[in-house]
Design an enzyme around this catalytic site. Structure first.
Site, PDB file in Angstrom:
ATOM      1  CD  GLU A 189      -3.669   3.056  -6.574  1.00 43.84           C
ATOM      2  OE1 GLU A 189      -3.895   4.269  -6.578  1.00 43.84           O
ATOM      3  OE2 GLU A 189      -3.209   2.469  -5.576  1.00 43.84           O
ATOM      4  CG  HIS A 206      -2.450  -0.873  -4.094  1.00 40.03           C
ATOM      5  ND1 HIS A 206      -3.032   0.345  -3.818  1.00 40.03           N
ATOM      6  CD2 HIS A 206      -2.467  -1.566  -2.935  1.00 40.03           C
ATOM      7  CE1 HIS A 206      -3.385   0.374  -2.550  1.00 40.03           C
ATOM      8  NE2 HIS A 206      -3.053  -0.764  -1.983  1.00 40.03           N
ATOM      9  CG  ASN A 230      -3.730   3.419   0.291  1.00 44.26           C
ATOM     10  OD1 ASN A 230      -4.925   3.413   0.549  1.00 44.26           O
ATOM     11  ND2 ASN A 230      -3.021   2.313   0.207  1.00 44.26           N
ATOM     12  CB  SER A 285      -0.857   0.043   1.267  1.00 44.20           C
ATOM     13  OG  SER A 285      -1.597  -1.120   1.410  1.00 44.20           O
TER      14      SER A 285
HETATM   15  N1  CAA Z   1     -17.003 -11.889  -1.524  1.00 41.77           N
HETATM   16  C1  CAA Z   1     -18.121 -11.964  -2.268  1.00 41.77           C
HETATM   17  N2  CAA Z   1     -19.104 -11.050  -2.243  1.00 41.77           N
HETATM   18  C2  CAA Z   1     -18.949 -10.013  -1.389  1.00 41.77           C
HETATM   19  C3  CAA Z   1     -17.817  -9.862  -0.562  1.00 41.77           C
HETATM   20  C4  CAA Z   1     -16.808 -10.861  -0.671  1.00 41.77           C
HETATM   21  N3  CAA Z   1     -15.658 -10.808   0.041  1.00 41.77           N
HETATM   22  N4  CAA Z   1     -17.961  -8.733   0.161  1.00 41.77           N
HETATM   23  C5  CAA Z   1     -19.131  -8.171  -0.206  1.00 41.77           C
HETATM   24  N5  CAA Z   1     -19.724  -8.952  -1.137  1.00 41.77           N
HETATM   25  C6  CAA Z   1     -20.959  -8.667  -1.871  1.00 41.77           C
HETATM   26  C7  CAA Z   1     -22.227  -8.897  -1.105  1.00 41.77           C
HETATM   27  O1  CAA Z   1     -22.650 -10.240  -1.199  1.00 41.77           O
HETATM   28  C8  CAA Z   1     -23.200  -7.943  -1.820  1.00 41.77           C
HETATM   29  O2  CAA Z   1     -23.641  -8.489  -3.048  1.00 41.77           O
HETATM   30  P1  CAA Z   1     -25.000  -7.936  -3.787  1.00 41.77           P
HETATM   31  O3  CAA Z   1     -24.767  -6.493  -4.156  1.00 41.77           O
HETATM   32  O4  CAA Z   1     -25.140  -8.816  -4.982  1.00 41.77           O
HETATM   33  O5  CAA Z   1     -26.088  -8.100  -2.754  1.00 41.77           O
HETATM   34  C9  CAA Z   1     -22.318  -6.779  -2.161  1.00 41.77           C
HETATM   35  O6  CAA Z   1     -20.974  -7.280  -2.193  1.00 41.77           O
HETATM   36  C10 CAA Z   1     -22.455  -5.708  -1.137  1.00 41.77           C
HETATM   37  O7  CAA Z   1     -22.179  -6.262   0.152  1.00 41.77           O
HETATM   38  P2  CAA Z   1     -23.089  -6.108   1.445  1.00 41.77           P
HETATM   39  O8  CAA Z   1     -24.529  -5.935   1.061  1.00 41.77           O
HETATM   40  O9  CAA Z   1     -22.724  -7.196   2.412  1.00 41.77           O
HETATM   41  O10 CAA Z   1     -22.567  -4.849   2.156  1.00 41.77           O
HETATM   42  P3  CAA Z   1     -22.284  -3.458   1.567  1.00 41.77           P
HETATM   43  O11 CAA Z   1     -23.356  -3.014   0.644  1.00 41.77           O
HETATM   44  O12 CAA Z   1     -21.927  -2.612   2.742  1.00 41.77           O
HETATM   45  O13 CAA Z   1     -20.962  -3.669   0.718  1.00 41.77           O
HETATM   46  C11 CAA Z   1     -18.633  -3.398   0.665  1.00 41.77           C
HETATM   47  C12 CAA Z   1     -19.783  -4.161   1.270  1.00 41.77           C
HETATM   48  C13 CAA Z   1     -18.531  -3.729  -0.830  1.00 41.77           C
HETATM   49  C14 CAA Z   1     -17.382  -3.875   1.371  1.00 41.77           C
HETATM   50  C15 CAA Z   1     -18.910  -1.867   0.851  1.00 41.77           C
HETATM   51  O14 CAA Z   1     -19.201  -1.610   2.200  1.00 41.77           O
HETATM   52  C16 CAA Z   1     -17.737  -1.006   0.438  1.00 41.77           C
HETATM   53  O15 CAA Z   1     -17.535  -0.721  -0.728  1.00 41.77           O
HETATM   54  N6  CAA Z   1     -16.949  -0.548   1.447  1.00 41.77           N
HETATM   55  C17 CAA Z   1     -15.792   0.289   1.208  1.00 41.77           C
HETATM   56  C18 CAA Z   1     -14.637  -0.564   0.799  1.00 41.77           C
HETATM   57  C19 CAA Z   1     -13.407   0.248   0.514  1.00 41.77           C
HETATM   58  O16 CAA Z   1     -13.359   1.457   0.615  1.00 41.77           O
HETATM   59  N7  CAA Z   1     -12.334  -0.477   0.162  1.00 41.77           N
HETATM   60  C20 CAA Z   1     -11.041   0.109  -0.061  1.00 41.77           C
HETATM   61  C21 CAA Z   1     -10.232  -0.024   1.201  1.00 41.77           C
HETATM   62  S1  CAA Z   1      -8.648   0.753   1.042  1.00 41.77           S
HETATM   63  C22 CAA Z   1      -7.720  -0.399   0.257  1.00 41.77           C
HETATM   64  O17 CAA Z   1      -8.127  -1.489  -0.042  1.00 41.77           O
HETATM   65  C23 CAA Z   1      -6.322   0.025  -0.085  1.00 41.77           C
HETATM   66  C24 CAA Z   1      -5.267  -0.093   0.941  1.00 41.77           C
HETATM   67  O18 CAA Z   1      -4.106  -0.209   0.562  1.00 41.77           O
HETATM   68  C25 CAA Z   1      -5.544  -0.013   2.392  1.00 41.77           C
HETATM   69  P1  NAD Z   2      -2.909  -9.575   6.587  1.00 41.18           P
HETATM   70  O1  NAD Z   2      -2.258  -9.308   7.906  1.00 41.18           O
HETATM   71  O2  NAD Z   2      -4.370  -9.852   6.543  1.00 41.18           O
HETATM   72  O3  NAD Z   2      -2.181 -10.811   5.856  1.00 41.18           O
HETATM   73  C1  NAD Z   2      -0.807 -10.925   5.680  1.00 41.18           C
HETATM   74  C2  NAD Z   2      -0.479 -12.427   5.600  1.00 41.18           C
HETATM   75  O4  NAD Z   2       0.865 -12.618   5.138  1.00 41.18           O
HETATM   76  C3  NAD Z   2      -0.568 -13.136   6.957  1.00 41.18           C
HETATM   77  O5  NAD Z   2      -1.501 -14.193   6.838  1.00 41.18           O
HETATM   78  C4  NAD Z   2       0.847 -13.659   7.202  1.00 41.18           C
HETATM   79  O6  NAD Z   2       0.881 -14.920   7.844  1.00 41.18           O
HETATM   80  C5  NAD Z   2       1.386 -13.764   5.792  1.00 41.18           C
HETATM   81  N1  NAD Z   2       2.834 -13.740   5.652  1.00 41.18           N
HETATM   82  C6  NAD Z   2       3.740 -12.987   6.331  1.00 41.18           C
HETATM   83  N2  NAD Z   2       4.995 -13.255   5.868  1.00 41.18           N
HETATM   84  C7  NAD Z   2       4.867 -14.180   4.877  1.00 41.18           C
HETATM   85  C8  NAD Z   2       5.779 -14.829   3.992  1.00 41.18           C
HETATM   86  N3  NAD Z   2       7.079 -14.583   4.051  1.00 41.18           N
HETATM   87  N4  NAD Z   2       5.279 -15.717   3.084  1.00 41.18           N
HETATM   88  C9  NAD Z   2       3.960 -15.975   2.994  1.00 41.18           C
HETATM   89  N5  NAD Z   2       3.046 -15.370   3.806  1.00 41.18           N
HETATM   90  C10 NAD Z   2       3.501 -14.493   4.730  1.00 41.18           C
HETATM   91  O7  NAD Z   2      -2.537  -8.339   5.672  1.00 41.18           O
HETATM   92  P2  NAD Z   2      -3.320  -7.758   4.388  1.00 41.18           P
HETATM   93  O8  NAD Z   2      -4.311  -6.756   4.854  1.00 41.18           O
HETATM   94  O9  NAD Z   2      -3.719  -8.881   3.521  1.00 41.18           O
HETATM   95  O10 NAD Z   2      -2.148  -6.927   3.687  1.00 41.18           O
HETATM   96  C11 NAD Z   2      -1.177  -7.561   2.871  1.00 41.18           C
HETATM   97  C12 NAD Z   2      -0.522  -6.525   1.985  1.00 41.18           C
HETATM   98  O11 NAD Z   2      -1.521  -5.901   1.169  1.00 41.18           O
HETATM   99  C13 NAD Z   2       0.186  -5.387   2.723  1.00 41.18           C
HETATM  100  O12 NAD Z   2       1.305  -4.995   1.974  1.00 41.18           O
HETATM  101  C14 NAD Z   2      -0.870  -4.291   2.739  1.00 41.18           C
HETATM  102  O13 NAD Z   2      -0.318  -3.007   2.859  1.00 41.18           O
HETATM  103  C15 NAD Z   2      -1.505  -4.488   1.382  1.00 41.18           C
HETATM  104  N6  NAD Z   2      -2.894  -4.003   1.234  1.00 41.18           N
HETATM  105  C16 NAD Z   2      -3.789  -4.120   2.265  1.00 41.18           C
HETATM  106  C17 NAD Z   2      -5.102  -3.672   2.089  1.00 41.18           C
HETATM  107  C18 NAD Z   2      -6.134  -3.793   3.175  1.00 41.18           C
HETATM  108  O14 NAD Z   2      -7.221  -3.212   3.034  1.00 41.18           O
HETATM  109  N7  NAD Z   2      -5.884  -4.511   4.250  1.00 41.18           N
HETATM  110  C19 NAD Z   2      -5.489  -3.143   0.846  1.00 41.18           C
HETATM  111  C20 NAD Z   2      -4.559  -3.076  -0.207  1.00 41.18           C
HETATM  112  C21 NAD Z   2      -3.252  -3.495   0.014  1.00 41.18           C
END
Ligand code: CAA
Ligand code: NAD
Length: 284
Positions: A153, A141, A191, A120
């Site tokens: 990404e 990503h 992010n 990330s």
């Molecule tokens: N597998 C299969 N289906 C899934 C699922 C999964 N893991 N998660 C959700 N769904 C499905 C549900 O079954 C539902 O399907 P229908 O539309 O056909 O009914 C749909 O997705 C919507 O789910 P829910 O009704 O349970 O709940 P919701 O409407 O709140 O949606 C969500 C869930 C899609 C997660 C929504 O809340 C959402 O978009 N949240 C924001 C997620 C977000 O911002 N993600 C980015 C995080 S940042 C990141 O990832 C980057 C990083 O590096 C940190």
């Molecule tokens: P997580 O903690 O859910 O999972 C990480 C997994 O990696 C753990 O199960 C751990 O046992 C395993 N692991 C550690 N070292 C390992 C190795 N050497 N070989 C194999 N497996 C190993 O973390 P996450 O949320 O899945 O995040 C994973 C990566 O994805 C990070 O770089 C994070 O920044 C990125 N990411 C996270 C999100 C999010 O929403 N959580 C979204 C986009 C990207």
């Protein structure tokens, strides 16, 4: 390179299991690797649950579900990815741990294979420089939950070849995702904007502006966001958010990116969000 047919995914956590599932759903052979059996089993059962959801919604037949699951081979030996055309690393957000894995992947993979990180916030070139194939290393990503979120990404470092970028754009489209191109700076596009917002919400809670429920409702009802910032923090994982904040602050020295004290304390307390059963909210 020719078309990507087989994919290795390292890490079966939140992101890794979703990436493996999405690749298998697109008809690719997948090897999903973890360090130990227990997290591997948890990852495989998350995949089973998600596939069941798609069947329940009528988006997948039982036959397709079985064929998708059968395309994923689970392993605790990283050498099992050796025949893959692409490996996507999705392990903990820590540069030392990722570097060690990149070195190992570079040894076991064939020369044509591409290695991607789902990081990330880390510098992709730092990982690429540890391999003998920096032109074949990029960021890929994905977003959580991977089977649902449309964006990928593609991160091009100063060493990534255009051929690699083109292959990753084609690969992302094959997965049914929409790729965008980003430069190799911490946080890339999404992010860079999202993390300061999430951290600022924690600062507002620390300041006592409003309750977490009201802040969440404010953003959901006022802006149409699917989740409020505290729901999203719990969803992403507070440990992962904390590591991302530390890395982004280290690069930009922007106070907006510094981890608020409450976030650090919640991580120290083991309140990691949904994955640990408790974060800002209780999931017990
Ligand atoms: N597998 C299969 N289906 C899934 C699922 C999964 N893991 N998660 C959700 N769904 C499905 C549900 O079954 C539902 O399907 P229908 O539309 O056909 O009914 C749909 O997705 C919507 O789910 P829910 O009704 O349970 O709940 P919701 O409407 O709140 O949606 C969500 C869930 C899609 C997660 C929504 O809340 C959402 O978009 N949240 C924001 C997620 C977000 O911002 N993600 C980015 C995080 S940042 C990141 O990832 C980057 C990083 O590096 C940190
Ligand atoms: P997580 O903690 O859910 O999972 C990480 C997994 O990696 C753990 O199960 C751990 O046992 C395993 N692991 C550690 N070292 C390992 C190795 N050497 N070989 C194999 N497996 C190993 O973390 P996450 O949320 O899945 O995040 C994973 C990566 O994805 C990070 O770089 C994070 O920044 C990125 N990411 C996270 C999100 C999010 O929403 N959580 C979204 C986009 C990207």
């Amino acid at each position: 390179m020719s078309e990507i047919r087989s994919v290795g995914v390292c890490g079966a956590g939140l992101m890794g299991n979703g990436i493996a599932q999405t690749c298998a759903s697109a008809g690719l052979d997948v090897v999903l690797v973890e360090l130990e059996q227990a997290p591997l089993d948890r990852g495989m059962s998350a995949i089973a649950k998600s596939l069941d959801k798609f069947v329940e919604k009528g988006k997948l037949s039982q036959t397709e579900r079985a064929a998708t699951a059968a395309r994923i081979k689970a392993s605790t030996d990283v050498a099992d990815v050796k025949a893959c055309d692409l490996v996507i690393e999705a392990i903990v957000e820590n540069v030392e741990v990722k570097t060690a894995l990149f070195r190992r992947l570079d040894e076991v993979l064939a020369p044509h294979a591409i290695i991607c990180t789902n990081t990330s916030s880390l510098c992709v070139i730092e990982l690429a420089a540890k391999t003998k194939r920096p032109d074949k290393v990029a960021g890929l990503h994905f977003f959580n939950p991977v089977p649902i979120m449309k964006l990928v990404e593609v991160v091009k470092t100063i060493a990534t070849s255009q051929e690699t970028v083109d292959a990753l754009f084609a690969f992302s489209k094959k997965l049914g995702k929409e790729p965008i191109l980003a430069r190799d700076t911490p946080g890339f596009v999404v992010n860079r904007l999202l993390v300061p917002y999430l951290l600022y919400a924690i600062r507002l809670l620390e300041e006592g502006l409003a309750s977490k429920e009201d802040i969440d409702n404010g953003m959901k009802l006022g802006c149409g966001y699917p989740m409020g910032p505290f729901e999203l923090l719990d969803f992403v994982g507070l440990d992962t958010t904390y590591y991302i904040a530390e890395i982004m602050f280290d690069e930009f020295k922007d106070p907006m990116m510094a981890a608020p004290p409450l976030l650090k304390r919640m991580v120290l307390a083991g309140r990691l969000g949904r994955k640990s059963g408790k974060g800002f909210y209780d999931y017990a």
